[in-house]
Design an enzyme around this catalytic site. Structure first.
Site, PDB file in Angstrom:
ATOM      1  N   LYS A   1      75.652  38.400  10.615  1.00 42.13           N
ATOM      2  CA  LYS A   1      75.165  37.716  11.623  1.00 42.13           C
ATOM      3  C   LYS A   1      74.321  38.261  12.501  1.00 42.13           C
ATOM      4  O   LYS A   1      74.627  39.279  13.034  1.00 42.13           O
ATOM      5  CB  LYS A   1      76.096  36.879  12.490  1.00 42.13           C
ATOM      6  CG  LYS A   1      75.733  35.798  13.226  1.00 42.13           C
ATOM      7  CD  LYS A   1      76.964  34.885  13.747  1.00 42.13           C
ATOM      8  CE  LYS A   1      76.816  34.029  14.979  1.00 42.13           C
ATOM      9  NZ  LYS A   1      77.957  33.371  15.465  1.00 42.13           N
TER      10      LYS A   1
ATOM     11  N   SER B   1      78.345  28.685  15.429  1.00 41.67           N
ATOM     12  CA  SER B   1      77.009  29.246  15.707  1.00 41.67           C
ATOM     13  C   SER B   1      76.704  30.153  14.322  1.00 41.67           C
ATOM     14  O   SER B   1      75.772  30.873  14.249  1.00 41.67           O
ATOM     15  CB  SER B   1      77.123  30.211  16.718  1.00 41.67           C
ATOM     16  OG  SER B   1      78.162  31.180  16.875  1.00 41.67           O
TER      17      SER B   1
ATOM     18  N   SER C   1      83.047  29.218  15.855  1.00 42.73           N
ATOM     19  CA  SER C   1      81.814  29.408  15.192  1.00 42.73           C
ATOM     20  C   SER C   1      81.953  30.157  13.937  1.00 42.73           C
ATOM     21  O   SER C   1      80.951  30.246  13.177  1.00 42.73           O
ATOM     22  CB  SER C   1      81.004  30.483  16.217  1.00 42.73           C
ATOM     23  OG  SER C   1      80.490  29.657  17.332  1.00 42.73           O
TER      24      SER C   1
END
Length: 453
Positions: free
Chosen positions: A78, A153, A177
């Site tokens: 990420k 997220s 997330s």
């Protein structure tokens, strides 16, 4: 099967017996990326040349007998987990793009294990949304249905895993997330015990964990990235619990009503109830429990996070502040109305959530619930409510375990009538991360082919 769809466990076995090379695998992964990426926009800073070079180096290590624990396995990270030389935009055009000077602890451990980090993955604005809406990245979409969100997220990580961009994808989680996008994309995603994986920039509730197609791959990834790092004062020694579980006699708390937030879709409740029935048939003792957290707790957390975000945004130069997503700016616009008492009380509700979860674990071994009350919502929405004043109505099942620091993982529990994945969440006592994944492995039964176009 396309090599891009093989699990990490299977890839390592094939590398070991020489039937497959990391060079072949990365080519299939890059071909899959080329096929899917224009539609789902999961990646940031894709590096095909670097990936091919790393795959050749891995091939050499396998020949020399010096391969690491994840050698040659394609992975993504990420974008808010720093990798040296790549800027960390935090999903927003308001960030100054400065290349990171070093790998964050989790990324460093992947490299040390020989993993091929071929790309970063997208995230929404400041990681504050459970969607793929960003002023920096293109809109990330769900491979199962591109009109729907992949969640957030860890939006790009989930989309990449579901699309078959290799087997392991690292995400972060401060309120759901990892677990929300994993649930909406049919994946296993674990938020580990707080500190199990060194973050590098610790913050209450923040965790790093893998999103994968199987529990075994998640356990493998977690074993590599866990452990103490001096850059994170909250970090713990590497996990020592075993990847196994006995279902018979397991005390399972079934939580089908969070008590607050969006109502639970009947299809979601039915899928999670079916998961509970599977456990009962295997000898578990399942009891339905009342809601764990309260409106006061969730609203208090909202106030504290709003002040935190408002402070960060106010520190930006005016020209960069104007680039922040309008929905985020609207959310923080009321922060000035909050008193010091409001903020302190909001912070105290993090502890109140933790205590409420802890009380449940004095009686039960597992808390089984939906990951989210709804299936994936339209991709273009920043929030499922489409209302910046109510941004957290979908996280009441996930955020308590960030505050209590307990590990919690997802497993696919079924499908909606429209064909969207429905995730179940399994939360367990502290330090039982691999036990949670063993329970997910017992339950995983994907039943459908992964998206292919």
């Amino acid at each position: 099967m396309n090599l891009a769809d093989l699990t990490a466990v299977d890839l390592l076995a094939k590398y070991r017996d020489g039937s497959v090379s990391p060079v072949e695998v990365i080519e299939d992964v890059l071909a899959r990326v080329e096929q899917f990426e224009p539609r789902i926009s999961a990646l940031y800073a894709l590096d095909p040349a670097g990936a091919r070079a790393a795959a050749h180096e891995s091939e050499r290590r396998w020949r020399d007998g010096t391969a690491g624990a994840l050698d040659g396995v394609p992975v993504t990270v990420k974008e808010n987990i720093a990798t040296r030389g790549t800027p960390v935009p935090q999903g927003t055009a308001a960030t100054e793009l400065i290349p990171a000077v070093e790998d964050a602890p989790a990324a460093a451990r992947l490299r040390e294990a020989g993993a091929v980090i071929f790309s970063k993955t997208t995230m929404p604005e400041y990681g504050m949304l459970s969607s793929g809406v960003s002023t920096f990245h293109h809109l990330t979409r769900n491979p199962w249905d591109v009109t729907k969100t992949a969640g957030g997220s860890s939006a790009g990580a989930a989309a990449a895993a579901a699309a078959g961009y290799g087997p392991i994808h690292l995400g972060t989680d401060i309120g759901g997330s990892i677990r929300l996008p994993a649930g909406w994309c049919g994946l296993v995603g674990i938020k580990p015990t707080h500190g199990r994986v060194a973050v590098g920039n610790p913050y209450p509730g923040r965790a790093i964990g893998p999103l994968t197609r199987t529990a075994a791959d998640a356990a493998l990834a977690l074993s590599v990235i866990s452990g103490y790092d001096p850059r994170d004062y909250t970090s713990l020694p590497a996990a020592s619990d075993r990847y196994e579980i006995t279902i018979a006699g397991l005390r399972v708390a079934l939580l089908l009503d969070a008590g607050i937030g969006l109502p639970v879709d009947p299809e979601v409740a039915a899928a999670v109830s079916s998961t509970a029935s599977q456990l009962e048939k295997a000898g578990a003792l399942v009891e339905r429990i009342a809601p764990i957290i309260t409106r006061e707790m969730l609203d208090g957390l909202d106030r504290f996070w709003r002040i935190r975000s408002a402070t960060d945004i106010a520190a930006l130069p005016e020209e960069r502040r104007a680039k922040v997503l309008p929905q985020i700016r609207e959310w923080v616009s009321t922060a000035g109305d909050l008193s010091g008492f409001d903020v302190f009380h909001g912070y105290s509700q993090m502890g109140a959530m933790a205590a409420a979860v802890g009380r449940v674990f004095t009686t039960y071994d597992v808390i089984l619930s939906p990951v989210a009350p709804i299936t994936a919502f339209p991709a273009e929405l920043a929030y499922p409510t489409d209302d910046p004043s109510k941004p957290f109505e979908h996280i009441a099942f996930t955020v308590p375990y960030n505050m209590s620091q307990h590990p919690a993982t997802t497993v696919n529990a079924g499908w909606s009538s429209s064909g969207l994945p429905i995730g179940a969440q399994l939360a367990v006592p502290h330090h039982q991360d691999l036990t949670a994944l063993a329970l997910a492995a017992h339950l995983e039964n994907h039943q459908r082919e992964w998206p292919t176009s």
